[in-house]
Design a protein around this motif. Structure first.
Motif: not given
Length: 562
Positions: A273-281, A247-254, A59-66, A217-219
């Motif tokens: 994100a939750r509505a389609v099964g993604l974590r964005a916590d 299994s992708v989790s998202l870190a939303l930009w501040w 698992q990768d804790a910090h990645v930029h897939p886009l 991984w976490q984006d």
């Protein structure tokens, strides 16, 4: 129902077991071959993995897939050895794509354009007729030509924006190098890729991550940044169609230019994100920049500059942001390179108060004060490390010593100090800043030496001393960081235990027995994510084995490089 059995190998985390069974998206059983076969379906597919190490998926804790995926079709100069090579590649790309209004790409290094060297002038020599916008390999700077500066209206009279710098020559004229938020002055004019291109980029990145054994991984930044568009709509579409195999989790930009008024938008994005099964916590707060552009926030000044920037948020703003986010149920993914930024992040978590619900983590931690090391464990803040950087390569000395001095250079990336103080480590790559291969990262963490395969531009005979060998950590410690440590952050279990997600990777050798030197040459033979084969180097699962039969990885001819 047909189960998949992997048998005859060494199972990470188990002393006696040699067989694991997967059913649907879960681990069914672990044990001896006879024990597991007794629990599995009679028609199970059996694969012999003799001599190999079976790991939980990395698992990768910090990645930029886009960014990584887009560079597959953009102008990527990350393999260039110097400025001349980079310019040749840029010119060749422009000639190959005469129809593109902008030449957009990345992978440039600051070392190509030292001091007040005019990047714009050099870029004009290869692309004089169109705007050029190239992201730095660190994702904190951009290089542009004069056509791009004119398009954005940037000249000697343009002030620096908040949180950014327009680099200028001795006469005050922009050189074409833009640090941090100054990149947005030009980036806002780049034609936005269509959503289909963004979806393709994310899927391209996903395939590459699976190839390296990564199943989760976490984006690390989901929002518009550095000329890159917001990837959230593409994620929502892919997840809605079931095309995200990892299994992708998202870190939303501040947005550092705004305050708590953005909280409602973040809550809405989390629910989408939750509505389609993604974590964005998680929410990503970038508290400083990087040392190379003098935007890392330090407790002691830079040696070669009067500039000593504070954190991008004042301590009061940071405390307010972290407090509001934690009350809303978010965890914070901090970016902090400098020791001052690390301290301010820890202070903000302390002010918000302890809560077992949260999974706060500080990424990069290049410089950490000795007095702050024990605070990670005390505050239950995970240290999110990028181990591939923690080696003495030539650019490190020539770049960092003039600005930081030998003592601070030698104290970088204090993995051993963090572990000894009780901190939890999670590990990531920051890809495309560096390779996402966790085995190469593990090699550096254990040896503090460069993983030469990850840096083909290095002289193969280069043999530096370990970078601060006291900060070396054990192989099992860094493997935990790439599995359970990162899994803790986004609540995705990462161990070979019955009932856990069927995320499994088979390495072509047992690196635990062979030792650290085997890490650089080790390869992933098989990656299974949530019970689905997502990478198969040897094509052992195709065609399907006969009913009740199986194949051995050793009996399959290598299918070639994917």
């Amino acid at each position: 129902m047909t189960d998949l059995l992997l048998t005859g190998g060494r199972l990470y985390g188990w002393d006696a077991a040699d067989t694991i069974a997967l059913r649907d998206d879960r681990i069914l059983a672990v044990g001896s071959a006879s024990e597991v076969r007794a629990q599995a379906d009679p028609g199970s597919r059996v694969i012999g993995v003799e001599g190999r190490l079976v790991m939980p998926g990395f698992q990768d804790a910090h990645v930029h897939p886009l960014a990584a995926g887009l560079l597959e079709s953009w102008c990527d100069v990350s393999g260039a050895v110097d400025a001349a090579d980079a310019l040749d590649r840029i010119g060749a790309y422009a000639r190959k794509h005469p129809d593109r209004d902008w030449i957009v790409g990345g992978g440039v290094t600051l070392a190509f354009f030292p001091g007040t060297t005019s990047a714009a002038v050099l870029l004009d020599t290869v692309v004089p007729d169109r705007p050029v916008y190239l992201m730095g390999g660190d994702l904190h700077d951009v290089w542009v030509n004069h056509a791009a500066l004119r398009r954005a209206g940037i000249d000697a009279h343009t002030p620096d924006p908040p949180f950014g710098t327009i680099v200028r020559d001795h006469d005050g004229r922009p050189t074409g190098l833009l640090h941090e938020a100054a990149a947005g002055l030009v980036g806002r004019y780049i034609p936005a890729p269509e959503q289909g291109a963004l979806e393709d980029a994310l899927l391209t990145a996903q395939r590459y991550l699976h190839r390296h054994g990564l199943t989760a991984w976490q984006d690390a930044l989901v929002g518009p940044y550095l000329g890159l568009p917001d990837p959230l709509p593409a994620y929502l579409a892919l997840a809605g169609r079931g095309e995200l195999t990892g299994s992708v989790s998202l870190a939303l930009w501040w947005d550092p230019g705004r305050g708590l008024e953005q909280l409602d938008e973040l809550l809405e994005r989390r629910e989408q994100a939750r509505a389609v099964g993604l974590r964005a916590d998680h929410v990503k707060i970038m508290q400083d920049g990087i040392c190379e552009n003098r935007w890392a926030s330090l407790l002691s000044p830079y040696l070669d500059s009067s500039l000593a920037p504070p954190g991008k948020l004042t301590p009061a703003q940071l405390r307010e942001a972290v407090g509001g986010l934690t009350r809303a149920g978010f965890s914070v993914h901090f970016h902090a390179v400098g020791d001052r930024a690390v301290r301010e992040c820890l202070d903000a978590v302390q002010a918000a108060g302890p809560s077992p619900r949260h999974r706060h983590h500080i990424a990069h931690v290049q410089l950490v004060s000795d007095s702050d090391l024990p605070r990670f464990a005390e505050l239950d803040v995970t240290a999110n490390v990028q181990p591939l950087w923690a080696a003495d390569i030539p650019q490190m000395r020539t770049t960092y010593e003039p600005m930081l001095g030998t003592r601070r250079v030698d104290g970088q990336y204090p993995f051993g100090g963090l572990v000894n103080s009780g901190a939890r480590l999670a590990a990531g790559s920051d890809w495309p800043v560096s390779s996402p291969n966790p085995l190469w990262g593990a090699y550096v963490a254990v040896t503090r030496l460069p993983a030469l395969p990850s840096a083909p531009w290095l002289d193969p005979d280069y043999r530096p001393d370990p970078l601060n060998p006291d900060e070396r950590i054990g192989l099992r410690e860094i493997l935990r960081a790439f599995t359970t440590g990162t899994g803790h952050l986004h609540r995705h279990p990462a161990s070979l235990a019955p009932g856990n997600p069927a995320d499994v990777v088979v390495l072509d050798r047992d690196v635990l027995r062979e030792g650290p030197d085997a890490l650089c040459d080790a390869r992933v033979d098989l990656t299974v994510a949530r019970g689905r084969c997502v990478y198969d180097r040897l094509q052992v699962l195709e065609p399907q084995a006969p009913h009740g039969g199986g194949r051995s990885l050793d009996a399959v001819t290598e299918a070639g490089r994917f």
